[in-house]
Design a protein around this motif. Sequence first.
Motif, PDB file in Angstrom:
ATOM      1  N   PHE A 113       5.216 -10.808   0.419  1.00 27.54           N
ATOM      2  CA  PHE A 113       5.673  -9.736  -0.475  1.00 27.54           C
ATOM      3  C   PHE A 113       4.780  -8.504  -0.378  1.00 27.54           C
ATOM      4  CE2 PHE A 113       7.575 -13.205  -3.412  1.00 27.54           C
ATOM      5  CZ  PHE A 113       8.662 -13.296  -2.571  1.00 27.54           C
ATOM      6  N   SER A 114       3.457  -8.733  -0.234  1.00 19.47           N
ATOM      7  CA  SER A 114       2.612  -7.538  -0.101  1.00 19.47           C
ATOM      8  C   SER A 114       2.925  -6.815   1.204  1.00 19.47           C
ATOM      9  CB  SER A 114       1.109  -7.853  -0.187  1.00 19.47           C
ATOM     10  OG  SER A 114       0.873  -9.219  -0.252  1.00 19.47           O
ATOM     11  N   LEU A 115       3.238  -7.588   2.263  1.00 18.49           N
ATOM     12  CA  LEU A 115       3.607  -6.931   3.525  1.00 18.49           C
ATOM     13  C   LEU A 115       4.890  -6.126   3.359  1.00 18.49           C
ATOM     14  CD1 LEU A 115       2.886  -9.722   6.191  1.00 18.49           C
ATOM     15  CD2 LEU A 115       1.531  -7.684   5.682  1.00 18.49           C
TER      16      LEU A 115
ATOM     17  N   ILE B 271      -3.080  -3.612 -12.848  1.00 20.46           N
ATOM     18  CA  ILE B 271      -2.400  -3.273 -11.584  1.00 20.46           C
ATOM     19  C   ILE B 271      -1.629  -1.943 -11.682  1.00 20.46           C
ATOM     20  CG2 ILE B 271      -0.646  -4.023  -9.913  1.00 20.46           C
ATOM     21  CD1 ILE B 271      -1.560  -6.899 -10.380  1.00 20.46           C
ATOM     22  N   PRO B 272      -0.770  -1.764 -12.713  1.00 20.32           N
ATOM     23  CA  PRO B 272      -0.082  -0.462 -12.787  1.00 20.32           C
ATOM     24  C   PRO B 272      -1.038   0.701 -13.011  1.00 20.32           C
ATOM     25  CG  PRO B 272       0.450  -1.836 -14.697  1.00 20.32           C
ATOM     26  CD  PRO B 272      -0.251  -2.713 -13.727  1.00 20.32           C
ATOM     27  N   LEU B 273      -2.130   0.447 -13.746  1.00 15.62           N
ATOM     28  CA  LEU B 273      -3.099   1.539 -13.941  1.00 15.62           C
ATOM     29  C   LEU B 273      -3.802   1.881 -12.630  1.00 15.62           C
ATOM     30  CD1 LEU B 273      -4.673   0.575 -17.390  1.00 15.62           C
ATOM     31  CD2 LEU B 273      -3.122   2.455 -16.860  1.00 15.62           C
ATOM     32  N   ALA B 274      -4.095   0.845 -11.835  1.00 17.36           N
ATOM     33  CA  ALA B 274      -4.705   1.097 -10.523  1.00 17.36           C
ATOM     34  C   ALA B 274      -3.768   1.939  -9.663  1.00 17.36           C
ATOM     35  CB  ALA B 274      -5.026  -0.225  -9.828  1.00 17.36           C
TER      36      ALA B 274
ATOM     37  N   ALA C 201       3.517  -9.915  -7.221  1.00 20.23           N
ATOM     38  CA  ALA C 201       3.790  -9.604  -5.807  1.00 20.23           C
ATOM     39  C   ALA C 201       5.283  -9.406  -5.585  1.00 20.23           C
ATOM     40  CB  ALA C 201       3.253 -10.716  -4.909  1.00 20.23           C
ATOM     41  N   LEU C 202       6.071 -10.312  -6.146  1.00 17.68           N
ATOM     42  CA  LEU C 202       7.523 -10.193  -6.022  1.00 17.68           C
ATOM     43  C   LEU C 202       8.012  -8.892  -6.654  1.00 17.68           C
ATOM     44  CD1 LEU C 202      10.330 -11.354  -5.349  1.00 17.68           C
ATOM     45  CD2 LEU C 202      10.248 -12.618  -7.507  1.00 17.68           C
ATOM     46  N   GLY C 203       7.478  -8.608  -7.844  1.00 19.25           N
ATOM     47  CA  GLY C 203       7.883  -7.389  -8.549  1.00 19.25           C
ATOM     48  C   GLY C 203       7.540  -6.141  -7.741  1.00 19.25           C
ATOM     49  N   LEU C 204       6.332  -6.111  -7.172  1.00 15.53           N
ATOM     50  CA  LEU C 204       5.928  -4.928  -6.393  1.00 15.53           C
ATOM     51  C   LEU C 204       6.817  -4.751  -5.177  1.00 15.53           C
ATOM     52  CD1 LEU C 204       2.016  -4.863  -6.341  1.00 15.53           C
ATOM     53  CD2 LEU C 204       3.593  -3.335  -7.525  1.00 15.53           C
ATOM     54  N   ALA C 205       7.100  -5.869  -4.480  1.00 18.52           N
ATOM     55  CA  ALA C 205       7.956  -5.774  -3.297  1.00 18.52           C
ATOM     56  C   ALA C 205       9.349  -5.290  -3.689  1.00 18.52           C
ATOM     57  CB  ALA C 205       8.030  -7.127  -2.586  1.00 18.52           C
ATOM     58  N   ALA C 206       9.917  -5.894  -4.746  1.00 19.74           N
ATOM     59  CA  ALA C 206      11.266  -5.520  -5.166  1.00 19.74           C
ATOM     60  C   ALA C 206      11.312  -4.071  -5.625  1.00 19.74           C
ATOM     61  CB  ALA C 206      11.748  -6.451  -6.281  1.00 19.74           C
TER      62      ALA C 206
ATOM     63  N   SER D 282       0.344   5.763  -4.444  1.00 15.11           N
ATOM     64  CA  SER D 282       0.351   5.040  -5.706  1.00 15.11           C
ATOM     65  C   SER D 282       0.811   3.596  -5.512  1.00 15.11           C
ATOM     66  CB  SER D 282       1.261   5.798  -6.671  1.00 15.11           C
ATOM     67  OG  SER D 282       1.369   5.113  -7.864  1.00 15.11           O
ATOM     68  N   GLY D 283       1.910   3.406  -4.795  1.00 16.38           N
ATOM     69  CA  GLY D 283       2.411   2.056  -4.540  1.00 16.38           C
ATOM     70  C   GLY D 283       1.413   1.237  -3.731  1.00 16.38           C
ATOM     71  N   THR D 284       0.794   1.887  -2.730  1.00 16.41           N
ATOM     72  CA  THR D 284      -0.195   1.193  -1.908  1.00 16.41           C
ATOM     73  C   THR D 284      -1.400   0.793  -2.768  1.00 16.41           C
ATOM     74  OG1 THR D 284       0.570   2.502  -0.041  1.00 16.41           O
ATOM     75  CG2 THR D 284      -1.516   1.361   0.238  1.00 16.41           C
ATOM     76  N   GLY D 285      -1.752   1.652  -3.738  1.00 20.71           N
ATOM     77  CA  GLY D 285      -2.838   1.315  -4.658  1.00 20.71           C
ATOM     78  C   GLY D 285      -2.518   0.065  -5.462  1.00 20.71           C
ATOM     79  N   ALA D 286      -1.270  -0.056  -5.895  1.00 15.22           N
ATOM     80  CA  ALA D 286      -0.865  -1.258  -6.633  1.00 15.22           C
ATOM     81  C   ALA D 286      -1.003  -2.495  -5.756  1.00 15.22           C
ATOM     82  CB  ALA D 286       0.579  -1.107  -7.121  1.00 15.22           C
TER      83      ALA D 286
END
Lengths: 309, 239
Positions: A33-35, A81-84, A155-160, A208-212
């Motif tokens: 998912f991170s990939l 995570i969202p703040l990062a 991880a799933l949430g970030l990928a989606a 921003s997304g990459t930071g998350a």
Amino acid sequence: MTRVIAATVLLLALAAVPYTLGPVAEQPLIGLFSLVALATLWNLLAGFAGLTSFGQQAYLGIGAYALYLLAARGLDPFLGIPLAALVAGAVAVPVSFPVLRLSGGHFAVATWVLAEIFRLAVTLSPALGGNTGVALPGLGGYEPLVRQAVTYWWALGLAACSVLGVWLLARGGFGLRARAVQSDPVAAASSGVRVDRTRRWAYCLAASGTGAVGALLFVYTLYVQPGSIFGVQYSVSMMFMVLIGGIGTIEGPVAGALIFFGLQQALSGYGPWYLVLLGAVAIAVTLFAPRGLWGRLGRPVFPIGYRLE
Amino acid sequence: MLELDRITKRFGRVTVADSLSLAVRPGEAVGVVGPNGAGKTSLFGIISGDLAPDAGEVRFDGRPVTRLDASARCRLGIGRTYQVPRPFEGMTVLENLLVAAEQGAGARGRAGLSLAIRVLAETGLTELADRPAERLGLLHRKRLELARALSTRPKLLLLDEVAGGLTDPEVTELVEIIATARARDGLAVIWIEHVVRALTGTVDRLLCLAAGRIIGDGRPEEVLAAPAVREVFLGTDPR
């Protein structure tokens, strides 16, 4: 409509993995998912806005170290995570002004140099653990199994969110502007497109997304070192996934992430030969399917662009 | 509506605009001729904002725009085409026009789409709407260039050799498209063209440029007959 149902079913099935397949499946899927997220975000930059960056690892590192600083002050790392992501996006705004004056190869090299500067800055900061790195505080309250499951859902949430977010951006007015800027910035400007602003949005959103993702990787590994999180191999693998999958499409980076992940799993036992084989795959795909494997074989599931019909 | 006030631009030792002043009224159609290297395309760059002059001021609709970039000038109403067409490759013909309609004309959403569809019809590109721009031939590339400029809903349209390389019937069609757009929107046109025949039917005023200076300005037939103009064409009859 069938697509929406299929996507929902897939997401629900993936979300249920901690209850069905359990921790054995969670670990590799977190990596996958991170990939997916990283490839999708790199595609937003390179595939739509025409900004080929070699320096996205800067924002992985900034996200991870921002999370460390937040967690050290007592914030729950998951909520961090969202703040990062916000911190990485905020850092990207001033950085974007000098780097976006450049384009093409100059931009790529400048972003890489910048990531190295961030790495050196962290290495020289005792408060950030210097060269040895830091461990993530604040996760002691979680049962290891629960911690891994929550990490999995993040991880799933970030990928989606990355895939959905980039799709929504790409199919709307922003995608139109970004594609025009990528194709011909001069003609885009004389058609009224605010070229700099369009590039800046793409750059800062991707950062921003990459930071998350950087923060997520930290939560997953529980330890971060400047030498690895600021490594250029992250940008190289983002490029690999996007190019073999299909640049400028929504499905391409996802397909690329799956292929890259599969190759990693299958070839990890071969030591350095693994890298040689990855290189061979990249060369073969570039020669025989310049628009990527999805571009050649697949049909759009997430269509972008406008048709008269 | 457009005023150039003592514009100077040099590239090294080559002067492409030598303290050049020019005023264009609303709705006027001005043709520009001149030998290669006279500064015609550079003049368009200076008006559209692609090129910053070394000295002088550009005013549009009464306000100075010298410091505005090409994007801002387009949104104020300066539309341009390029001599060598610069379509957005990887995008369809319709998408090319949508970019211009949404960003240049500020027509978002449905308004942008209907503007783009109207321009498609006017320029005879409707059937090619869904074709990727990189798969167009020269005629249609030239048309797309014009259509995209029209989609920004300009008050002033800069045409840089839109008829170059086309056959006579194609030139006639193109001239008609431009005449229709002018008749409806009352837009001013500055038109650089080597195909002087395409100009003479359209423009009411002709400029002749040489070495960054205006050496002829007036009714087309008078300018083309002037000795100074005939001299820069080195014996080749511009008519």
